[in-house]
Write a protein that holds these residues in place. Structure first.
Motif, PDB file in Angstrom:
ATOM      1  N   LEU A 204      53.387  71.007  49.884  1.00  0.00           N
ATOM      2  CA  LEU A 204      54.566  71.728  49.411  1.00  0.00           C
ATOM      3  C   LEU A 204      54.914  71.273  48.001  1.00  0.00           C
ATOM      4  N   PRO A 205      55.766  72.017  47.301  1.00  0.00           N
ATOM      5  CA  PRO A 205      56.168  71.578  45.966  1.00  0.00           C
ATOM      6  C   PRO A 205      56.833  70.209  46.014  1.00  0.00           C
ATOM      7  N   MET A 206      56.595  69.419  44.981  1.00  0.00           N
ATOM      8  CA  MET A 206      57.210  68.086  44.902  1.00  0.00           C
ATOM      9  C   MET A 206      57.513  67.763  43.452  1.00  0.00           C
ATOM     10  N   ARG A 207      58.396  66.799  43.280  1.00  0.00           N
ATOM     11  CA  ARG A 207      58.693  66.288  41.943  1.00  0.00           C
ATOM     12  C   ARG A 207      58.939  64.801  42.058  1.00  0.00           C
ATOM     13  N   ALA A 208      58.794  64.094  40.933  1.00  0.00           N
ATOM     14  CA  ALA A 208      59.057  62.652  40.871  1.00  0.00           C
ATOM     15  C   ALA A 208      59.732  62.359  39.539  1.00  0.00           C
ATOM     16  N   PHE A 209      60.707  61.457  39.576  1.00  0.00           N
ATOM     17  CA  PHE A 209      61.400  61.057  38.356  1.00  0.00           C
ATOM     18  C   PHE A 209      62.049  59.698  38.571  1.00  0.00           C
TER      19      PHE A 209
ATOM     20  N   GLY B 165      70.956  48.077  35.616  1.00  0.00           N
ATOM     21  CA  GLY B 165      69.695  47.966  34.892  1.00  0.00           C
ATOM     22  C   GLY B 165      68.478  48.122  35.778  1.00  0.00           C
ATOM     23  N   GLY B 166      68.677  48.219  37.097  1.00  0.00           N
ATOM     24  CA  GLY B 166      67.560  48.470  38.010  1.00  0.00           C
ATOM     25  C   GLY B 166      67.063  49.900  37.855  1.00  0.00           C
ATOM     26  N   ARG B 167      66.021  50.229  38.553  1.00  0.00           N
ATOM     27  CA  ARG B 167      65.453  51.572  38.483  1.00  0.00           C
ATOM     28  C   ARG B 167      65.294  52.122  39.899  1.00  0.00           C
ATOM     29  N   ARG B 168      65.188  53.440  39.981  1.00  0.00           N
ATOM     30  CA  ARG B 168      64.911  54.130  41.239  1.00  0.00           C
ATOM     31  C   ARG B 168      63.852  55.185  40.980  1.00  0.00           C
ATOM     32  N   LEU B 169      62.772  55.120  41.726  1.00  0.00           N
ATOM     33  CA  LEU B 169      61.780  56.183  41.690  1.00  0.00           C
ATOM     34  C   LEU B 169      62.174  57.174  42.783  1.00  0.00           C
ATOM     35  N   VAL B 170      62.377  58.425  42.408  1.00  0.00           N
ATOM     36  CA  VAL B 170      62.786  59.471  43.328  1.00  0.00           C
ATOM     37  C   VAL B 170      61.630  60.451  43.516  1.00  0.00           C
ATOM     38  N   VAL B 171      61.301  60.733  44.768  1.00  0.00           N
ATOM     39  CA  VAL B 171      60.260  61.716  45.091  1.00  0.00           C
ATOM     40  C   VAL B 171      60.896  62.742  46.023  1.00  0.00           C
ATOM     41  N   ASP B 172      60.972  63.985  45.565  1.00  0.00           N
ATOM     42  CA  ASP B 172      61.500  65.091  46.370  1.00  0.00           C
ATOM     43  C   ASP B 172      60.359  65.974  46.799  1.00  0.00           C
TER      44      ASP B 172
ATOM     45  N   GLY C 237      55.904  72.902  41.819  1.00  0.00           N
ATOM     46  CA  GLY C 237      54.460  72.865  41.992  1.00  0.00           C
ATOM     47  C   GLY C 237      54.039  71.670  42.828  1.00  0.00           C
ATOM     48  N   SER C 238      52.747  71.594  43.138  1.00  0.00           N
ATOM     49  CA  SER C 238      52.264  70.511  43.992  1.00  0.00           C
ATOM     50  C   SER C 238      51.230  69.625  43.291  1.00  0.00           C
ATOM     51  N   GLY C 239      51.125  69.754  41.990  1.00  0.00           N
ATOM     52  CA  GLY C 239      50.197  68.915  41.234  1.00  0.00           C
ATOM     53  C   GLY C 239      50.696  67.481  41.114  1.00  0.00           C
ATOM     54  N   ALA C 240      49.817  66.593  40.675  1.00  0.00           N
ATOM     55  CA  ALA C 240      50.147  65.170  40.526  1.00  0.00           C
ATOM     56  C   ALA C 240      51.264  64.979  39.508  1.00  0.00           C
ATOM     57  N   LYS C 241      52.127  64.009  39.791  1.00  0.00           N
ATOM     58  CA  LYS C 241      53.193  63.609  38.872  1.00  0.00           C
ATOM     59  C   LYS C 241      52.930  62.148  38.528  1.00  0.00           C
ATOM     60  N   ALA C 242      52.763  61.844  37.249  1.00  0.00           N
ATOM     61  CA  ALA C 242      52.403  60.476  36.884  1.00  0.00           C
ATOM     62  C   ALA C 242      52.861  60.141  35.471  1.00  0.00           C
ATOM     63  N   THR C 243      53.077  58.858  35.247  1.00  0.00           N
ATOM     64  CA  THR C 243      53.351  58.323  33.917  1.00  0.00           C
ATOM     65  C   THR C 243      52.408  57.150  33.696  1.00  0.00           C
TER      66      THR C 243
END
Length: 181
Positions: free
Chosen positions: A157-162, A169-176, A43-49
């Motif tokens: 277009l469809p997207m996702r984030a995680f 111990g670092g982090r990675r924000l992934v946006v496809d 889907g193309s809706g907002a992805k948020a935390t």
């Protein structure tokens, strides 16, 4: 059971297990064109935390990659404490943090990526020539512990984030962002 018969049964079972399953009859060209690209259903809706305790590590790198079904943006963050929050959404115009002024980003559609962490990087612009979906990435700025990027894409277009956790111990924000619906 004869060896030949056994081989035929094994081949038939293997073919049946790997064959696509259609729930309502066979797939016709009309229904095949409406099937999601590569099975993507994001889907193309907002992805948020919205974490209660912000991540204390800073953005250290921004990378991009191309895959068979989507283009990928990866924002690397240093080790820290708390929870990495983000807000990734399609917007009419990318805006600068603090001032709210519009920031031009090339593409048929724009995604504002807000990472709930400060950045040690300067403002940069990357143009993606020949990519399927990505057109331009702009480092918009870091303000009061939040960092913003404007991502120009071909269309909405469809997207996702995680978020991924690194071994250190670092982090990675992934946006496809998918290549197509």
């Amino acid at each position: 059971m004869h060896t030949v018969t056994r081989r035929i049964l094994v081949a038939a079972c293997a073919a049946a297990l790997t064959a696509p399953v259609a729930s309502a009859g066979t797939i016709t060209p009309a229904t095949a064109s409406t099937a999601p690209s590569c099975g993507i259903t994001w889907g193309s809706g907002a992805k948020a935390t919205s974490p209660t305790q912000l991540w204390t590590g800073a953005v250290t790198a921004v990378l991009a990659g191309r895959h068979a079904c989507y283009d990928r943006l990866v924002i690397d963050l240093a080790r820290g404490r708390g929870t990495l929050g983000y807000d990734v959404r399609y917007v009419g115009a990318v805006t600068a943090p603090g001032s709210g002024l519009p920031v031009p980003v090339s593409g048929g559609a724009r995604i504002q990526v807000t990472v709930d962490a400060p950045s040690v990087l300067g403002r940069t612009t990357t143009t993606f020539s020949g990519w399927t979906t990505f057109r331009q990435l702009r480092g918009v700025g870091s303000f009061e512990g939040y960092t913003d990027y404007g991502l120009g894409v071909r269309a909405r277009l469809p997207m996702r984030a995680f978020v991924l956790t690194d071994a250190d111990g670092g982090r990675r924000l992934v946006v496809d962002v998918a290549h197509r619906w």
